[in-house]
Design an enzyme around this catalytic site. Structure first.
Site, PDB file in Angstrom:
ATOM      1  N   ARG A 188       0.786  -1.209   0.000  1.00  0.00           N
ATOM      2  CA  ARG A 188       0.000   0.000   0.000  1.00  0.00           C
ATOM      3  C   ARG A 188       0.836   1.285   0.000  1.00  0.00           C
ATOM      4  NH1 ARG A 188      -5.115   1.552   1.082  1.00  0.00           N
ATOM      5  NH2 ARG A 188      -5.156   3.578   2.057  1.00  0.00           N
TER       6      ARG A 188
ATOM      7  N   CYS B   1      -7.195  -4.385   1.737  1.00  0.00           N
ATOM      8  CA  CYS B   1      -6.253  -5.413   2.157  1.00  0.00           C
ATOM      9  C   CYS B   1      -6.881  -6.154   3.320  1.00  0.00           C
ATOM     10  CB  CYS B   1      -4.903  -4.821   2.517  1.00  0.00           C
ATOM     11  SG  CYS B   1      -4.951  -3.861   4.009  1.00  0.00           S
TER      12      CYS B   1
ATOM     13  N   VAL C 141      -8.624   6.097  -0.039  1.00  0.00           N
ATOM     14  CA  VAL C 141      -7.584   7.134  -0.197  1.00  0.00           C
ATOM     15  C   VAL C 141      -8.217   8.513  -0.419  1.00  0.00           C
ATOM     16  CG1 VAL C 141      -5.754   5.594  -1.022  1.00  0.00           C
ATOM     17  CG2 VAL C 141      -7.349   6.599  -2.669  1.00  0.00           C
ATOM     18  N   ASP C 142      -9.469   8.665  -0.025  1.00  0.00           N
ATOM     19  CA  ASP C 142     -10.175   9.924  -0.272  1.00  0.00           C
ATOM     20  C   ASP C 142      -9.477  11.137   0.346  1.00  0.00           C
ATOM     21  OD1 ASP C 142     -10.901   8.475   2.063  1.00  0.00           O
ATOM     22  OD2 ASP C 142     -12.540   9.863   2.449  1.00  0.00           O
TER      23      ASP C 142
ATOM     24  N   ARG D 298       7.822  -9.256   5.754  1.00  0.00           N
ATOM     25  CA  ARG D 298       7.535  -7.909   5.264  1.00  0.00           C
ATOM     26  C   ARG D 298       7.980  -6.856   6.270  1.00  0.00           C
ATOM     27  NH1 ARG D 298       1.776  -6.413   3.966  1.00  0.00           N
ATOM     28  NH2 ARG D 298       2.930  -4.479   3.868  1.00  0.00           N
TER      29      ARG D 298
HETATM   30  C1  EPZ Z   1      -0.091   3.513   8.418  1.00  0.00           C
HETATM   31  O1  EPZ Z   1      -1.049   3.092   7.453  1.00  0.00           O
HETATM   32  C2  EPZ Z   1       0.807   2.341   8.692  1.00  0.00           C
HETATM   33  N1  EPZ Z   1       1.481   1.936   7.447  1.00  0.00           N
HETATM   34  C3  EPZ Z   1      -0.003   1.180   9.261  1.00  0.00           C
HETATM   35  O2  EPZ Z   1       0.864   0.133   9.573  1.00  0.00           O
HETATM   36  C4  EPZ Z   1      -0.683   1.648  10.545  1.00  0.00           C
HETATM   37  O3  EPZ Z   1      -1.497   0.606  11.033  1.00  0.00           O
HETATM   38  C5  EPZ Z   1      -1.532   2.885  10.257  1.00  0.00           C
HETATM   39  O4  EPZ Z   1      -0.722   3.924   9.638  1.00  0.00           O
HETATM   40  C6  EPZ Z   1      -2.177   3.482  11.500  1.00  0.00           C
HETATM   41  O5  EPZ Z   1      -1.194   3.786  12.442  1.00  0.00           O
HETATM   42  C7  EPZ Z   1       2.631   2.481   7.120  1.00  0.00           C
HETATM   43  O6  EPZ Z   1       3.124   3.389   7.762  1.00  0.00           O
HETATM   44  C8  EPZ Z   1       3.311   1.955   5.910  1.00  0.00           C
HETATM   45  P1  EPZ Z   1      -3.999   5.617   8.091  1.00  0.00           P
HETATM   46  P2  EPZ Z   1      -1.973   4.149   6.730  1.00  0.00           P
HETATM   47  O7  EPZ Z   1      -4.168   6.399   6.853  1.00  0.00           O
HETATM   48  O8  EPZ Z   1      -1.242   5.405   6.584  1.00  0.00           O
HETATM   49  C9  EPZ Z   1      -8.672   5.541   7.042  1.00  0.00           C
HETATM   50  C10 EPZ Z   1       1.650  -2.112   9.483  1.00  0.00           C
HETATM   51  O9  EPZ Z   1       1.224  -3.223   9.868  1.00  0.00           O
HETATM   52  N2  EPZ Z   1      -8.417   6.375   5.840  1.00  0.00           N
HETATM   53  O10 EPZ Z   1      -3.493   6.326   9.304  1.00  0.00           O
HETATM   54  O11 EPZ Z   1      -2.521   3.505   5.530  1.00  0.00           O
HETATM   55  C11 EPZ Z   1      -8.067   4.154   6.985  1.00  0.00           C
HETATM   56  O12 EPZ Z   1      -8.844   3.276   6.215  1.00  0.00           O
HETATM   57  C12 EPZ Z   1       0.725  -1.118   8.823  1.00  0.00           C
HETATM   58  O13 EPZ Z   1       2.834  -1.777   9.580  1.00  0.00           O
HETATM   59  C13 EPZ Z   1      -9.479   6.802   5.076  1.00  0.00           C
HETATM   60  O14 EPZ Z   1     -10.655   6.504   5.368  1.00  0.00           O
HETATM   61  O15 EPZ Z   1      -3.127   4.317   7.822  1.00  0.00           O
HETATM   62  C14 EPZ Z   1      -7.995   3.805   8.454  1.00  0.00           C
HETATM   63  O16 EPZ Z   1      -9.249   3.364   8.875  1.00  0.00           O
HETATM   64  C15 EPZ Z   1      -0.668  -1.635   8.643  1.00  0.00           C
HETATM   65  N3  EPZ Z   1      -9.240   7.581   3.975  1.00  0.00           N
HETATM   66  C16 EPZ Z   1      -7.670   5.157   9.116  1.00  0.00           C
HETATM   67  O17 EPZ Z   1      -8.026   6.137   8.138  1.00  0.00           O
HETATM   68  C17 EPZ Z   1      -7.961   7.942   3.638  1.00  0.00           C
HETATM   69  O18 EPZ Z   1      -7.804   8.643   2.616  1.00  0.00           O
HETATM   70  C18 EPZ Z   1      -6.221   5.378   9.493  1.00  0.00           C
HETATM   71  O19 EPZ Z   1      -5.391   4.942   8.432  1.00  0.00           O
HETATM   72  C19 EPZ Z   1      -6.892   7.521   4.418  1.00  0.00           C
HETATM   73  C20 EPZ Z   1      -7.132   6.719   5.533  1.00  0.00           C
END
Ligand code: EPZ
Length: 423
Positions: free
Chosen positions: A96, A120, A127-128, A402
């Site tokens: 991702r 996933c 990604v909105d 990973r």
């Molecule tokens: C990061 O993911 C980390 N990944 C994740 O670690 C971690 O669990 C997560 O942050 C939360 O701490 C990396 O750093 C590579 P978010 P990210 O955007 O950035 C929603 C691991 O195991 N959302 O903070 O993708 C989303 O669906 C991984 O190492 C939207 O709705 O997480 C989630 O519910 C897994 N729209 C929440 O926000 C958006 O445009 C927080 O996700 C973006 C996110």
């Protein structure tokens, strides 16, 4: 395919060195696309995910090279020319964080075609927020045939972006994009995770003007050009948390080197409530497991400095053997309980009620064959295997590879009976 085999029941002792952070190194590598000069990253972990991202960056024209061996080893990203602005599905779908190239591509080349990452195992993960934020900065965005097609003719412009909730990835991408935009960008409700701070510090070393790092309000004033930099990646707080829980779960007494307690956020108080001792000794943390069974302790996942979602599964491992009932609530991702079924195979007593797992501790887990379902779920299976009586065999360990560097070597160095077999 490799499997990890564990003969449980050994208390961890000695020292475990914590590696560079996976979730910092990935956005740091992406930041290497912002400059035509070389970005040197030191202390990088050797993980399948960094290799995957290196392939994406090479596709876009970057030279990615690993150097050195042992402490201080690292990699460099040199993007003298962005020869391609398209990140294809075949590469982005593997990981991702590859989607994050969207920010630097748009900022530097004023155009990007990046495949949507898709959902996933842990949730739908839209990604909105990224797209709305970039649109606020003047980007024209269309989503077509599974791709985000974005242009910013004349360059991105500073804007006020109010994030409706905290997103680590959106903060990384919008902060990177804003470094080369015209004018000042204000991001409210920004993520304060240590990895965001790490990336911000590296961008500042490259010449970016950023204020408010580590707070909910980030102010970024764009510059014409970023330079290279020589940056040391922060240590992995999630790896440290998982090892701290493994030490506790085996009633061990061991040191984690290279880590400070504050980055563990709400894990440290939760572990103390569970009966563990955590003491900072210079750059090492000593972890002593509970006397007797751990005390059942409730946790709710939240953005940093709250309880990290990436430590929810490993904490559940400790709670499987606790005395009493603990409620573990997941508020960040909607489907992050895939480890529950596998823990039940090891004899755990867990039921799910919506976003909450109710864990009734049992006196003894029993070894069994189990399957890793995602990265952090697999760390939990390792912890549970270390606690269990008898042999646990974990398949699909590519999930572990990973994000955890040489996990079986690190744990066997601390006394565990754990090894890898190719089957
Ligand atoms: C990061 O993911 C980390 N990944 C994740 O670690 C971690 O669990 C997560 O942050 C939360 O701490 C990396 O750093 C590579 P978010 P990210 O955007 O950035 C929603 C691991 O195991 N959302 O903070 O993708 C989303 O669906 C991984 O190492 C939207 O709705 O997480 C989630 O519910 C897994 N729209 C929440 O926000 C958006 O445009 C927080 O996700 C973006 C996110």
């Amino acid at each position: 395919m490799d499997e990890i085999v564990i003969e449980g029941g050994v208390a961890l002792t000695g020292e475990i060195a914590i590696s560079g952070s996976k979730n910092a190194v990935l956005p740091l590598m992406v930041a290497g696309l912002l400059s035509d000069e070389k970005l040197i990253l030191r202390g990088t972990p050797r993980l399948a995910d960094t290799q995957t991202l290196a392939r994406v960056l090479r596709e876009l024209g970057a030279e990615v090279e690993e150097f050195g061996q042992g402490p201080g080893e690292g990699l460099s990203v040199h993007t003298s020319d962005l020869s391609c602005t398209r990140a294809p599905y075949e590469l982005v779908s593997k990981m991702r964080a590859s989607f994050w190239v969207l920010g630097p591509l748009l900022a530097r080349a004023q155009e990007a075609q990046v495949s949507l990452p898709g959902g996933c195992a842990i949730g739908t993960r839209p990604v909105d927020l990224y797209l709305k934020g970039l649109e606020a900065m003047g980007a024209q965005i269309e989503v077509e045939n599974g791709y985000v097609n974005a242009t910013a003719k004349g360059g991105l412009k500073g804007a006020r972006i109010d994030l409706p909730f905290v997103s680590v990835g959106a903060t990384h991408v919008l902060m990177m994009a804003a470094t080369l935009a015209k004018g000042t960008t204000l991001i409210t409700n920004a993520a304060t995770e240590p990895e965001v701070v790490d990336v911000g510090k590296c961008l500042m070393a490259m010449g970016a003007k950023i204020e408010g790092l580590g707070t909910r309000n980030l102010s970024i004033t764009g510059v014409d050009k970023l330079s290279g930099a020589d940056h040391t990646v922060s240590r992995d707080r999630i790896e440290a948390g998982a090892f701290a829980l493994a030490i506790a779960a085996t009633h061990g007494d061991a040191h984690l080197t290279g880590i400070q307690e504050d980055v563990l956020g709400a894990l440290a108080p939760a572990m103390r409530l569970a009966g563990c001792q955590l003491t900072q000794e210079g750059d090492a943390m000593r972890i002593v497991g509970p006397k007797g069974r751990a005390i059942a302790t409730p946790v709710t996942t939240e953005p940093y400095p709250g309880f990290a979602t990436d430590l929810q599964a490993p904490f559940m491992g400790l709670m499987c053997g606790a005395d009493g009932v603990s409620r573990i609530r997941e508020t960040i991702f909607e489907n992050r309980f895939m480890h529950v079924q596998e823990l039940v195979r090891l004899g755990a007593d867990i039921t799910l009620e919506g976003d909450t797992a109710i864990v009734t501790g049992v006196e003894q887990l029993q070894g069994a064959p189990v399957m890793a379902t995602d990265l952090r779920a697999s760390a939990t299976l390792v912890i549970a295997g270390l606690m269990a009586k008898g042999q646990t065999r974990i398949s699909r360990v590519y999930h572990l590879d990973r994000g955890y560097e040489r996990i079986e070597e690190k744990l066997s160095g601390a006394g565990a009976n754990i090894w890898r077999e190719t089957v």
